[in-house]
Every structure is written in structure tokens, then in C-alpha cells.
Design an enzyme around this catalytic site. Structure first.
Site, short mmCIF file in Angstrom:
data_model
loop_
_atom_site.label_atom_id
_atom_site.label_comp_id
_atom_site.label_asym_id
_atom_site.label_seq_id
_atom_site.Cartn_x
_atom_site.Cartn_y
_atom_site.Cartn_z
N ASN A 100 -10.59 -81.39 13.34
CA ASN A 100 -10.06 -81.94 14.58
C ASN A 100 -9.85 -83.44 14.44
O ASN A 100 -10.77 -84.19 14.12
CB ASN A 100 -11.03 -81.63 15.73
CG ASN A 100 -10.46 -82.04 17.08
OD1 ASN A 100 -10.42 -83.22 17.40
ND2 ASN A 100 -10.02 -81.07 17.87
N CYS A 132 -8.31 -85.39 24.50
CA CYS A 132 -9.66 -85.76 24.94
C CYS A 132 -9.58 -86.64 26.18
O CYS A 132 -8.93 -87.69 26.16
CB CYS A 132 -10.41 -86.49 23.84
SG CYS A 132 -12.04 -87.06 24.40
#
Lengths: 305, 257
Positions: A100, A132
Site C-alpha cells: 500500500n 486516507c
């Protein structure tokens, strides 16, 4: 585990549709104390940045009905430390290695992908975290703008042959627009969804429970939102979808796949029951046997009214 | 398929210690057999989503049982306090790193609040090892005093029992003749542990503190329960996991807030 759980996400073959979601499994080492990671289709690493990050200060978790808010803020040891200390462990686990990739700017993502491409023999896919909600710049800011998603995806496409999975935020008006932008930029898959931005308040102090004020909502409560987004995107995308959001049992996996997911990520439920993937794998095996099917046959079989 | 460290534990005893605190006994040979003082368990708390962490208060290795103390502070602890004996709940444990007493002839156990539960486990372990143990505990008032044993130094803010003052007033009464052979182990509210760590540093006594932070998984995978510790890197500190690198830390490593 039987071969009936085999799935493909584009060119990536997984022995099971179950992938541990980024941010809920670190790099897998701690969970290997609970069960053999080799049962998993894949592990998506903690979100990595070029430099180490200490993450957000103070209280980082606020429990909610059927889930939780977190504001960890991408605490991670940095990509170089990861390559030296964790990548081999992930590779040897037997699960597909999904790394990621997070960042605060266009350049950060370029640096990250260039760095990771040098280790492509040990990596099965890069999951580009454009979603995020807990950092001030990058991530969700880029991931809310279809033009920016397309631009960054096509730039990263030019830097690597590794499969690029774009992890998208649900905090947008039109998820189809951001998913299509990723596809147009050359993504191999989209991962739907990251956390929903939320807030909880301590009514005695009138202050947010989280020191970061807001955080990302995850857990079973967000599953209907994720299912809807997977089903919507499945109507317009040609590339595969990895479903993520609130999975807590095998029926949730089946539901996501019917909606259009080729594989799924499980996260927050593992914070409550770390060995949950063991139970889900057994149940999925039984489901396939009882229904005499290969799990991949489910993908996109939704019968709309 | 085998899983580890995740058990069904059975409630076998329940006792009310004061108006809002109870003492629960569970059967689980795996946890009772391996736990050390300072470690904790993470227990399902009824309908709330996350498990709740509790320091282990006592173990009976032969019977395969262990105890925790539960102070009712919210929805989760309230539901746990209503568990009925015979029922089984999900539990992870034992978790975290406990106290390392190695190399110290004298140990001072100190703290307050729900910290008295892990202190009790440490006291039972140290006395069975024949170590020289002193316990000094502080409470708000007499009604809050729990698990107090003869010989403990007791302080209360209200002064309605024991020495009037904070736990520091109790520590000041101790005659410490061998600071380098003495270890302080401290479990209590953060301001209390901070004050004790300053006191210990002035006396040149090594001090271990059991930190607490809002916790989600207890397994080291979510990075929610971090504690700030000193570091040589650019930030001058790093965030480490209370559940995994802790909960026990050397007090000199902690960046106190």
C-alpha cells in the site's frame, strides 16, 4: 482450503478472495502468531510513505455503533525500512504481497513507485492509497478529484509494470467518476472503499473524542455503503474491483462478490477477532462445496430489480 | 485449522469490591499457565464492538484460572460487570510485556485506581519467589480502597484512612537503603505514574510504568494505542504500541504529556 476459492484480480492470481486490508494487519507478522498466513489470498501492507511517519498524536480510536473511527495518520516505518525488514517476511508468508503506497504529493507517489519497482520480484501488486482521510495533504485530497486521479495513475503506469490497484475514498459525490478516472489512467483494478470520514464528541467536555478531531469510520456499519459503491462501479468499469468495507463473515464476502468484487479485503473485524480469516475461509470452502461452484463464478452476478 | 491466543473463557466467579468495581474469575488454562505480572487480556464486552483490555490481577496455575478487576466506566465495562457465572466469552491473551524483576532484590509496587489489580498479581508472584516486596497504594478516599493487604502502605487524598496525601506521601515514608538494588513497578493513572517516575528519578531508582491508552485490537495490528517514547530520530520521539512494545516501559523512556 480447496481450489474452489481461487480468484483472479486481473493478472494477479489469488488462492482465496480474502486479502487482509491495509492498516489492519501491519505487515502480517503479529497475525502470524494467531494463524498460518498461507491461507490468505493476499496481505495489503500498512500504508507506506517515503519517510517514516509517527502518525497523529493523542487518542486515535473512537468506538461507534458496529464499528470504529480511527485517526492513526499513516504511522509507518518508511518504505526503505519496509523493504529491508518486512518485504521478505510478507513474501515468505505464501499470501500475495500487496504494497500500500501513500503520499502527500504527486512526487511522493512517483518516488514510492520508482523505489518499489526495484523490488518487483517480491511484490504482486501496488495498492495506491488515494483515500486516507487522516493526513492533511495527498491521499484523499488527490482521491476526490477525477482529473488528479487520472493524472497520477497514468504517471505511475508509466513507471512500473506491476499491477496498480487504486484504493478510492467513499467521501465523494460520484464514486463512478473517480473509479472511471482510475481506469482511464491505466489502473489494473480499483479497491472500494477506504473509510468514511466521521467524528465523535465527548458530551462532557464538548471536545471530539479523537485528538485529530475527525477520523475514518470502518466496521460492519459501513458495509452497505461499500456494497452499493461496488455494485454501481461494476456497471461502468471494465477493470476488476476489490471490495472492502465491513466484512465480518463469509456471507459478507459472497455479498461483495455478487455485487461485482473479484476479491475482497477484510480489516476492522480482524481487530476484534484476529483469527477471523481462518473461520471465513472454512465457511467459504463449505459454501462452495454445498453450492457446487467456484467462488469466482459469483462475481457480478447481481440480479437487479 | 488451529488458531492461537484467542480463547473462549468461562466466568467462574464474581465478587463486588465496591460500588462500581467487581472482581471476576475466569477459567482458561492457556492464559493462567503462561501469564506474567503486567500482562493483560482483551475481553469481548457484550454488544459493544471492540474488546476491552484488563490487566491480569491473579492466576491460579494449577486450577487454570485467572482474575481481572473491572471498574464500571462505560457501556462495555457495565456489560462485563453483568456477566453471569458459567457464561463463555471471547478473549485474547496473555498480551503485552510484563514487568522484568530480574536482578533486583527489593521491589516497590506502587500505584492506584484499577492499577491495584496488576499490582496484586506482581505481589503474589514476588512473594512466592521470596523477594523483598513493599506495596504503596493511593486512593481518593476510604470507599475507593480495594485489594488492600496487611503491611501495605496506604494513602488517601481525603485522609479518611491511611496517610493523608498522594501516593508520593506514602513513598516518602519508605526507608530505601539500596537504590541500585531496588526496582519500582508502577500501575495507575497517568498523572500519578508521572509523579512517581519523577520521584524515582530523584532517588536514582529504576522505575517501570505500565502505560494505558485507548486500545482497539490489543494484538499490535491497528497502531491505535500508541505511547510516545524518546528517540534519536528527527522528531526526538517515536510512537510505539502500548499493547505490543508495552504496556510496561522504563519510565525514563516515556515522553510524559
Amino acid at each position: 482450503m480447496s481450489s474452489s476459492l481461487n480468484v483472479n484480480v486481473g493478472s494477479v492470481n489469488l488462492k482465496s478472495p480474502l486479502i487482509l486490508a491495509s492498516g489492519t494487519c501491519n505487515f502480517g507478522r503479529e497475525l502470524s502468531e494467531y494463524y498460518d498466513l498461507n491461507i490468505l489470498g493476499g496481505i495489503s501492507s500498512k500504508g507506506l510513505t517515503i519517510k517514516p511517519r509517527n502518525g497523529n498524536p493523542g487518542v486515535r480510536v473512537a468506538e461507534c455503533d458496529s464499528g470504529m473511527l480511527n485517526s492513526v495518520g499513516l504511522q509507518n516505518p518508511g518504505v526503505h525500512y519496509f523493504i529491508e525488514n518486512d518485504l521478505d517476511f510478507m513474501k515468505e508468508s505464501g499470501a500475495a504481497v500487496i504494497v500500500n503506497v501513500a503520499g502527500h504529493s504527486f512526487e511522493d507517489y512517483v518516488d514510492m513507485v520508482t523505489t518499489l519497482d526495484l523490488h518487483k520480484a517480491k511484490i504482486d501488486a501496488l495498492e495506491i492509497n488515494l483515500s486516507c482521510p487522516n493526513v492533511k495533504a495527498g491521499c484523499m485530497t488527490i482521491g476526490s478529484d477525477p482529473e488528479a486521479i487520472k493524472a497520477i495513475t497514468s504517471k505511475l503506469r508509466s513507471l512500473t509494470d506491476l499491477p496498480l490497484w487504486i484504493k478510492l475514498t467513499p467521501n465523494v459525490t460520484d464514486i463512478k467518476a473517480t473509479a472511471l478516472a482510475a481506469q482511464e489512467g491505466g489502473a489494473d483494478a480499483v479497491v472500494l472503499i477506504n473509510t468514511l470520514m466521521g467524528m465523535r464528541i465527548d458530551i462532557r467536555t464538548r471536545r471530539p473524542v479523537l485528538t485529530n478531531n475527525t477520523g475514518g469510520y470502518s466496521g460492519p456499519a459501513v458495509k452497505p455503503v461499500a456494497i452499493r459503491m461496488v455494485a454501481e462501479c461494476n456497471q461502468v468499469l471494465d477493470i476488476p474491483i476489490v471490495g472492502c468495507g465491513g466484512i465480518a463473515d463469509y456471507k459478507d464476502v459472497v455479498e461483495f462478490m455478487i455485487a461485482g468484487a473479484s476479491a475482497v479485503e477484510i480489516g476492522t473485524a480482524c481487530l476484534v477477532h484476529p483469527a477471523l480469516p481462518v473461520m471465513i475461509t472454512e465457511d467459504l470452502d463449505k459454501y462452495c462445496e454445498d453450492n457446487k461452484l467456484q467462488i469466482k463464478e459469483l462475481t457480478g452476478t447481481l440480479q437487479r430489480w | 485449522m488451529a488458531t492461537r491466543k484467542e480463547y473462549k473463557i468461562k466466568l467462574i466467579s464474581k465478587e463486588l469490591l465496591n460500588a462500581d468495581t467487581c472482581y471476576l474469575g475466569f477459567e482458561c488454562p492457556e492464559i493462567a499457565g503462561t501469564a506474567v505480572p503486567g500482562q493483560f487480556v482483551n475481553i469481548s464486552a457484550g454488544t459493544v464492538f471492540l474488546k476491552r483490555p484488563f490487566g491480569i490481577a491473579s492466576v491460579d496455575r494449577e486450577k487454570g484460572t485467572f482474575n481481572i478487576g473491572v471498574k464500571i466506566v462505560g457501556k462495555g465495562t457495565e456489560q462485563i460487570s453483568k456477566f453471569e457465572t458459567g457464561m463463555e466469552v471471547d478473549c485474547l491473551g496473555p498480551l503485552g510485556n510484563g514487568f522484568d524483576f530480574e536482578g533486583f532484590g527489593n521491589v516497590i509496587l506502587t500505584g492506584g485506581g484499577t492499577g491495584v489489580f496488576p499490582i496484586n498479581f506482581a505481589y503474589e508472584t514476588l512473594t512466592s519467589l521470596g523477594k523483598n516486596v513493599t506495596v504503596c497504594e493511593g486512593f481518593r478516599n476510604a470507599s475507593q480502597v480495594i485489594l488492600n493487604k496487611p503491611g501495605y502502605v496506604l494513602t488517601t487524598d481525603a485522609g479518611d484512612t491511611g496517610i493523608k496525601g498522594t501516593v508520593i506521601a506514602g513513598l516518602d515514608t519508605l526507608n530505601i537503603t539500596d537504590p541500585s538494588g531496588t526496582l519500582i513497578c508502577c500501575v495507575g493513572p497517568i498523572p500519578m505514574m508521572k509523579a512517581i517516575s519523577v520521584w524515582a528519578e530523584e532517588k536514582n531508582i529504576k522505575c517501570l510504568v505500565s502505560m494505558e491508552q485507548r486500545m482497539a485490537c490489543g494484538a499490535g495490528i491497528c497502531l491505535c494505542c500508541t505511547v510516545k517514547v524518546k528517540d534519536d530520530g528527527p522528531d526526538g520521539f517515536k510512537n510505539v504500541r502500548c499493547c505490543k512494545e508495552g504496556p510496561v516501559f522504563d519510565s525514563r523512556e516515556v515522553v510524559w504529556q
